[in-house]
Design a protein around this motif. Structure first.
Motif, PDB file in Angstrom:
ATOM      1  N   GLU A  62      -5.343  -8.589  -7.228  1.00  0.00           N
ATOM      2  CA  GLU A  62      -4.883  -7.532  -8.134  1.00  0.00           C
ATOM      3  C   GLU A  62      -3.733  -6.722  -7.547  1.00  0.00           C
ATOM      4  OE1 GLU A  62      -5.886  -5.903 -11.400  1.00  0.00           O
ATOM      5  OE2 GLU A  62      -5.820  -8.095 -11.391  1.00  0.00           O
ATOM      6  N   ALA A  63      -3.622  -6.748  -6.210  1.00  0.00           N
ATOM      7  CA  ALA A  63      -2.605  -5.914  -5.561  1.00  0.00           C
ATOM      8  C   ALA A  63      -1.309  -6.692  -5.374  1.00  0.00           C
ATOM      9  CB  ALA A  63      -3.125  -5.444  -4.211  1.00  0.00           C
ATOM     10  N   ARG A  64      -0.206  -6.010  -5.596  1.00  0.00           N
ATOM     11  CA  ARG A  64       1.096  -6.612  -5.301  1.00  0.00           C
ATOM     12  C   ARG A  64       1.818  -5.671  -4.353  1.00  0.00           C
ATOM     13  NH1 ARG A  64       3.196  -9.986  -9.365  1.00  0.00           N
ATOM     14  NH2 ARG A  64       4.964 -10.302  -7.973  1.00  0.00           N
ATOM     15  N   ILE A  65       2.477  -6.276  -3.354  1.00  0.00           N
ATOM     16  CA  ILE A  65       3.263  -5.478  -2.421  1.00  0.00           C
ATOM     17  C   ILE A  65       4.591  -5.126  -3.071  1.00  0.00           C
ATOM     18  CG2 ILE A  65       4.475  -5.507  -0.213  1.00  0.00           C
ATOM     19  CD1 ILE A  65       1.565  -5.442   0.284  1.00  0.00           C
ATOM     20  N   GLN A  70      13.470  -5.083  -6.207  1.00  0.00           N
ATOM     21  CA  GLN A  70      14.605  -5.456  -7.056  1.00  0.00           C
ATOM     22  C   GLN A  70      14.320  -6.651  -7.961  1.00  0.00           C
ATOM     23  OE1 GLN A  70      17.535  -3.158  -6.950  1.00  0.00           O
ATOM     24  NE2 GLN A  70      15.550  -2.330  -6.381  1.00  0.00           N
ATOM     25  N   SER A  71      13.295  -7.392  -7.658  1.00  0.00           N
ATOM     26  CA  SER A  71      12.820  -8.406  -8.606  1.00  0.00           C
ATOM     27  C   SER A  71      11.508  -7.970  -9.237  1.00  0.00           C
ATOM     28  CB  SER A  71      12.622  -9.763  -7.914  1.00  0.00           C
ATOM     29  OG  SER A  71      13.850 -10.319  -7.568  1.00  0.00           O
ATOM     30  N   LEU A  72      10.619  -7.419  -8.419  1.00  0.00           N
ATOM     31  CA  LEU A  72       9.287  -7.079  -8.922  1.00  0.00           C
ATOM     32  C   LEU A  72       9.354  -6.075 -10.069  1.00  0.00           C
ATOM     33  CD1 LEU A  72       6.240  -7.210  -8.854  1.00  0.00           C
ATOM     34  CD2 LEU A  72       6.242  -5.496  -7.042  1.00  0.00           C
ATOM     35  N   LEU A  73      10.169  -5.035  -9.911  1.00  0.00           N
ATOM     36  CA  LEU A  73      10.168  -4.015 -10.967  1.00  0.00           C
ATOM     37  C   LEU A  73      10.758  -4.575 -12.257  1.00  0.00           C
ATOM     38  CD1 LEU A  73      10.876  -0.719  -9.026  1.00  0.00           C
ATOM     39  CD2 LEU A  73       8.723  -1.691  -9.803  1.00  0.00           C
ATOM     40  N   PRO A  83       0.137  -6.514 -12.418  1.00  0.00           N
ATOM     41  CA  PRO A  83      -0.784  -6.258 -11.317  1.00  0.00           C
ATOM     42  C   PRO A  83      -1.592  -4.994 -11.581  1.00  0.00           C
ATOM     43  CG  PRO A  83       1.430  -5.559 -10.723  1.00  0.00           C
ATOM     44  CD  PRO A  83       1.521  -6.196 -12.084  1.00  0.00           C
ATOM     45  N   GLY A  84      -2.763  -4.929 -10.999  1.00  0.00           N
ATOM     46  CA  GLY A  84      -3.557  -3.711 -11.138  1.00  0.00           C
ATOM     47  C   GLY A  84      -3.055  -2.605 -10.238  1.00  0.00           C
ATOM     48  N   LEU A  85      -2.484  -3.006  -9.107  1.00  0.00           N
ATOM     49  CA  LEU A  85      -2.090  -2.022  -8.105  1.00  0.00           C
ATOM     50  C   LEU A  85      -0.793  -2.446  -7.422  1.00  0.00           C
ATOM     51  CD1 LEU A  85      -2.780   0.408  -6.143  1.00  0.00           C
ATOM     52  CD2 LEU A  85      -3.868  -1.322  -4.683  1.00  0.00           C
TER      53      LEU A  85
END
Lengths: 317, 794, 168
Positions: A62-65, A70-73, A83-85
């Motif tokens: 559930e967690a993402r670092i 710049q890609s994740l957001l 992701p949950g967190l």
């Protein structure tokens, strides 16, 4: 670690909505349609590695670092990921910076692209990285994006994973139990896939100082400045007479992960010449087509790049 | 361009702003981030709407389970197509003068059937956009995917899905034209060239997405709509019609608009739905298209396949042209302008610059399950220019005639106007010969050819491409009005002189960054005789401006500018009458210059305008009996002599092709164009430059790519390649001036000339570079892959 | 920090255009939505919300960033400068004047982000070539101008700052 440098929405992911025409009824959930406001998630900003490991262990998949983001957001805004967190490691001490220790240069995962290219050890010893960084997206992205994010995202068209491969880098994966080291060649497992376990964090990248006489070569063919390349090549090696020692040719944008062209490199190592190496490249690369080019185009462009990059390296350019 | 009552043309008027590169007064606040775009507005009780859109190109909607969405946090309403249809009536995008054009009724939200991937099928209104999107994710739609008609080439096949069975087939419109002795001309020709040209499907990608904020005041029964749009009065009329509201109840305000290019002049279902939702919920509702839905719901354009051939005499004289155009427009003809116009323009414009009298054309417009297509900057022009100029270059190569020379021999001579092209379009005054001569001089054509030859010897492949063109501007009622569309071709300008000498100009044409307000201020200041700083321009408000069409089809300066000029002259006259009475002088002996009443002959100041204003407004008791100052005047203008004020121009591109990679480097680009009187050279030049880059986008980068099932593959900002700064060339612009005599100011339009000619110039340049390599490209965008294929490298 | 305590809002304090701002924000809110909606600083624009178009470019702790690719919570403690602050302080007045004189904007939607990018280039490179200017602004999409005028305006500003030729 997730995150990376640019967008990941080309044809690799765009067809989320496409369903095969089966003539039957389908039930679609509205969540299958893409949007641009992020779904709800929780957020933590740990201030030590121990806190990071606590969160990763507690939340698992559930967690993402969140590194440079710049890609994740962008994927969150488009609801391609939910992701949950988010675990923001931006304020964990000790993750950023470049330092030399003996014959190894350690690059902290949170080192931003703009700092990477300017770091004295990189300037002095890792010309491949210094050359590659200006090709990564655009200045505002390079001001935030991190090498760790890029490498952990494992976009097959990204520059830095290929550079890591060409430089023979080692990925330092940290977890509660300590660190394990994985060679770049073993780290990338496929499209956006690496050997990182959910409880692990990519903490650093260790790059051996290239031997004396080593030269680097880098080029890519992108439709527009800063775009992901149709195909690119990161190379490093030591000229030895008509041949090469330790020559590594890492292609990107040519498969589901960065690829070492070992057959072509072997030909060149033995002084076989560029034309023979270009011919050998067919054994190394089997590129899938994408919006930027079909397999034949990519293969052709990879051959052209090989000739140009290795030619320039041989001439000491 | 005629002399006024003082014996001067406007160019001669003292302190004239006409023809000067005056900076745009309204640009300063945009530079400080103080623009007011629709999404910048926040109203009390404002809600946000997000839409569920069909993921399928064609699907039956069996039902939508809205229960979970309705229960989600922040949600005010969930509305389906059937519910929406009780508030807003459907529309059909047809016009009387496109004989045979057919389309089906279109609703704000699809009811039974979605006809493209991206069509809105359900609306969620919530307290924030994020919450609305959260709730959209909770909607469960029961959809039956239907076979889709995707490829335009197959749309008319007997076994293809008919999208609207009631219409019988997928043929929306067909136009045939046969002029002169085409068969004989081809039979007798020394050389006949043939080619099939493909132009990709584009979309506008305005940086500010479509946006609308509808505010229904149920107490006052007034609807105020803030809209990122080009034609506020048209929108007002359409809202009245489909929402059953009286005209007096509807106000449309178009403040700052973040780019439009023809994208924001059409009726969009989601925007109509947003207004209907405001009526239903009795509160302000805002919709801002996100970038992803912009790609699938903004109109698309182009997507033409044109088979063309051209017949030449041995000396290079063009004898005849023939084309067969096919275009797919999505599942509906777009309301109210229709989707037949682009193909119709292609028919009108092919061969437009040239003297030949034999021409045959067929254009077919077909339905398909893709995003609807309609008019976008330079409608039809880039396609027609590519076909014409591509064929001319082929003929030149076959006959071994220089590309400049073959054009010189064939363009309609500058002294032959008024004239009529083979397609029947009428030209008042064009300047092809002068423009071509200016271009050759400006680019130093002989030197460039020499450089090209020298570089070729070194294995460097550069090419020069030319494109001669005509552009439709200043449309009269012939464009839409005659077909029954309630789209105004006339525009009005109202001027009011205030007591301190300030002038407020309210005008029907609108501003989307072209510089409309600056042009109007320049014209008004010149015509009235006041400093430009004294002029305040009001646009984009149906409550505040005279009725008008807005800004599209390169009409803002030519039509709005003339209305402003006429109004300015009338106001000056009214002022001088009052001044004459006060000064006991003949009004004809006075003039208004720089905000002062002066003696016309000597320029000596007789009275400041502020003093005249003081007397007229605050001491009218001191004026002679019977003299009533009329310091508000309105004048209207519509072109009547010609259906359109055609302009002309020629562009050239200088490119380098890397035959190993197929990459094209744009080295330089030139344009000479003739828009008649140039009101503000810098603004015109920047319209040309921006238009050229949009055309370069078409030539090299932009394309909406669909797979065989009708899914749009690159519908993101990262994957739909718009032109960015690094790849674009510097662009030189020059002018030839042939004013139209249809108006006093003589200005024609300039907004689309760049986009019209650039693709052909670039593609011709690529082919010029490739010619020694025996390769040729005919489809746009000319991506590296297309060029490598042409070269046989892959 | 687990279960119910993992709330989805957070309190942040940051300095925006020199003013101290404290707010409670939803963690999913990106920086530009925060600036636009919460602080009513509407000069920063949204063109794609995927980091491609550059319309949202703002300055955070002295460097240009994509405001849509940063969460408002990530800006906790940061110094943020938007076009409003850069305008009011006069920090980029010469650049804005050059853009105005050269008509290096049309609709104005890309302009705030373009100015932030251009200002960063000029701070780092006082004598950029046209190609360097083009490369630096290559992540800022402008549909209207065709870029030529923007390149001119930036070049003119650089020359003026070097004392070569008057400011535009």
């Amino acid at each position: 670690m997730t995150g990376g440098d640019r967008q990941v929405f080309n044809n690799r992911t765009i067809n989320k909505n496409a369903a095969p025409l089966n003539g039957d009824r389908a039930r679609i959930q509205g969540e299958d349609t893409r949007k641009v406001k992020a779904p709800d998630f929780a957020y933590e900003r740990p201030e030590s590695l121990d806190q990071v490991f606590d969160l990763l262990e507690r939340h698992g998949d559930e967690a993402r670092i969140l590194a440079g983001g710049q890609s994740l957001l962008a994927t969150l805004n488009m609801r391609l990921s939910s992701p949950g967190l988010l675990v923001d490691i931006g304020r964990v001490p000790g993750l950023a910076g470049v330092a030399r220790a003996g014959q190894t240069i350690r690059i902290g995962a949170m080192t931003r692209h703009c700092d990477l290219a300017a770091a004295p050890p990189v300037q002095a010893h890792l010309p491949l990285l210094a050359r590659a960084v200006p090709h990564i997206a655009h200045p505002a992205i390079r001001n935030r994006g991190t090498i760790g994010g890029s490498v952990a995202l494992a976009d097959p068209a990204a520059e830095l994973p290929a550079c890591c491969l060409a430089m023979g880098a080692t990925m330092v994966l940290a977890s509660r139990g300590g660190e394990r080291r994985v060679a770049a060649a073993d780290f990338f497992q496929g499209l956006f896939r690496t050997v990182l376990e959910p409880h692990e964090l990519l903490a650093a990248i260790e790059v051996p100082v290239p031997p004396a006489g080593s030269v680097a070569g880098f080029d890519e063919l992108a439709r527009r400045h800063g775009d992901y390349a149709i195909v690119g090549l990161a190379a490093q090696g030591v000229p030895a007479g008509a041949g090469w020692q330790g020559l590594a040719l890492a292609f990107f944008g040519a498969d589901d992960r960065p690829v070492l062209a070992t057959a072509a490199a072997a030909v060149l190592a033995e002084g076989g010449g560029i034309a023979a190496a270009q011919a050998a490249l067919d054994r190394d690369l089997d590129p899938p087509g994408d919006l930027n080019g079909d397999p034949a185009t990519k293969r052709h462009l990879a051959r052209v790049l090989l000739g140009r990059v290795v030619g320039a390296m041989a001439e000491g350019r | 361009m005629s002399a006024d009552e003082t014996g001067l043309t406007f160019l001669d008027r003292p302190n004239s702003y006409i023809g000067r590169s005056v900076p745009r007064p309204n640009a300063r606040r945009l530079l400080q981030g103080r623009g007011i775009y629709v999404d910048d507005l926040k109203l009390p009780r404002m809600a946000h709407v997000a839409f569920l859109r069909s993921p399928y190109p064609h699907a039956r909607i069996r039902g939508i389970d809205t229960a979970a969405a309705k229960a989600a946090p922040g949600v005010f309403a969930v509305v389906t197509g059937a519910e929406m249809a009780r508030v807003c009536t459907p529309w059909v995008g047809v016009l009387g003068h496109f004989k045979g054009l057919k389309s089906a009724p279109q609703y704000p939200l699809a009811i039974d059937r979605a006809c493209w991937a991206g069509e809105a099928i359900c609306a969620v209104v919530a307290a924030s956009r994020a919450e609305a999107e959260d709730a959209v994710a909770l909607l469960a739609a029961d959809l039956e995917e239907l076979p889709a008609a995707v490829e335009m080439e197959r749309a008319l096949d007997p076994d293809e899905t008919v999208i609207h069975p009631d219409l019988g087939d997928n043929l929306a419109f067909e136009r045939l034209l046969d002029v002169g002795e085409v068969d004989a001309a081809f039979r007798d020709a020394a050389v006949v060239v043939e080619e099939t040209f493909q132009v990709g499907r584009h979309t506008g990608v305005c940086l500010e997405p479509r946006a609308i904020l509808a505010d229904w005041d149920a107490g006052e029964e007034k609807l105020t709509v803030h809209h990122s749009f080009q034609a506020p009065h048209m929108m007002q009329d359409i809202l009245c019609k489909h929402l059953g509201l009286p005209e007096a109840s509807v106000r449309v305000v178009c403040k700052d608009v973040g780019g439009s290019f023809g994208i924001k002049v059409h009726i969009y279902p989601d925007e109509m739905a947003t207004v209907a939702l405001s009526l239903m919920l009795k509160r302000p509702v805002k919709f801002v298209a996100d970038r992803l839905e912009s790609f699938t719901s903004d109109i698309h354009a182009r997507d033409h396949r044109v088979k063309g051939r051209m017949a030449f005499a041995a000396d290079g004289t063009i004898l005849a042209a023939e084309i067969d155009d096919l275009t797919g427009i999505g599942p509906y003809s777009v309301y109210p302008r229709t989707s037949a116009v682009e193909a119709n323009q292609v028919v009108n414009l092919v061969g437009g610059p040239y003297r030949h009298r034999n021409y045959r054309a067929r254009a077919r417009v077909v339905f398909q399950n893709k995003t609807p297509m309609c008019q976008y900057r330079a409608v039809g022009h880039p396609i027609a220019v590519m076909v014409t100029e591509g064929l001319v270059d082929l003929g030149a190569a076959r006959l071994d005639i220089d590309p400049v020379e073959i054009r010189r021999r064939n363009v309609i001579p500058d002294d032959a106007h008024p004239s009529t092209a083979a397609s029947g379009i009428r030209f008042e005054q064009l300047s092809h010969q002068a423009a071509l001569a200016r271009l050759v001089e400006m680019m130093d054509y002989p030197a460039l050819r020499a450089e090209q030859a020298a570089l070729r010897a070194r294995g460097i492949h550069r090419g020069i491409g030319l494109a001669t063109f005509v552009e439709i501007t200043n449309p009269s009622a012939a464009f839409y009005g005659v077909g029954g569309a309630r789209i105004s071709s006339q525009d009005g300008c109202t001027l009011r002189l205030n007591p301190q000498g300030g002038v407020v100009a309210a005008i029907g044409v609108t501003e989307q960054g072209q510089g409309t307000e600056a042009i109007v201020a320049q014209v008004v200041a010149t015509a009235v005789g006041v400093p430009m700083e004294q002029v305040r321009v009001v646009t984009g408000d149906t409550d505040a401006t005279p009725y008008g069409g807005g800004t599209w089809a390169s009409r803002g300066a030519g039509i709005g500018g003339e209305a402003a000029w006429q109004a300015g002259k009338a106001l000056r006259q009214n002022v001088l009458v009052v001044a004459g009475a006060i000064l006991q002088a003949d009004p004809a002996s006075l003039d208004l210059r720089g905000g002062r009443v002066v003696d016309a002959a000597t320029g000596t100041e007789r009275m400041p305008l502020a003093e005249l204003g003081r007397i007229a407004y605050f001491r009218p008791d001191t004026l002679p009996p019977g003299l009533q100052p009329e310091f508000v005047v309105t004048r209207h203008y519509v072109p009547k002599d010609y259906p359109f004020a055609f302009t002309n121009g020629v562009q050239a591109a200088w490119v380098e092709v890397d035959p190993d990679t197929g990459f094209v480097r744009l080295l330089r680009h030139w344009c000479v164009e003739d828009c008649g009187t140039v009101l503000n050279p810098q603004l015109v030049d920047e319209q040309i430059r921006g238009g050229i880059v949009q055309g370069i986008g078409a030539a090299l980068f932009e394309e909406c790519r669909y797979d065989r099932t009708g899914q749009f593959l690159n519908a993101t900002m990262a994957d739909y390649l718009v032109p960015m700064a690094a790849e674009m060339p510097d662009i030189a612009v020059a002018h030839v001036v042939s004013p139209t005599l249809s108006s006093e100011i003589g200005a024609k339009g300039a907004g689309e000339a760049g986009t019209a000619g650039a693709p052909a110039a670039v593609i011709n340049a690529i082919n010029d570079a490739l010619r020694p390599l025996g390769a040729r490209v005919t489809s746009q965008p000319a991506s590296p892959e297309v060029i490598l294929r042409a070269l046989g490298r892959v | 920090m687990d279960g119910a305590s993992m709330d989805r809002v957070r309190d942040v304090t940051l300095w925006v255009n020199g003013e101290r701002v404290s707010r409670r924000v939803a963690v999913r809110t990106h920086l530009v939505d925060f600036l636009r909606v919460e602080l009513e600083l509407t000069g920063s624009h949204l063109g794609c919300e995927q980091g491609v178009c550059g319309a949202c470019t703002v300055r955070v702790d002295g460097v240009a960033v994509r405001g849509c690719l940063m969460l408002a919570v990530q800006a906790d403690g940061a110094r943020v400068e938007t076009i409003e602050g850069l305008s009011d302080s006069g920090a980029i007045a010469d650049l804005q004047a050059a853009f105005h004189a050269r008509n290096a904007l049309q609709c104005g939607y890309c302009t705030p982000g373009m100015l932030v990018s251009a200002a960063e280039l000029l701070a780092a490179n006082p004598a950029p070539t046209r190609d360097e200017i083009r490369a630096h602004i290559s992540g800022n999409y402008c549909r209207c101008t065709g870029y030529h005028a923007i390149v001119d305006a930036i070049e003119t500003t650089a020359a003026a700052r070097r004392g070569e030729g008057g400011a535009a």
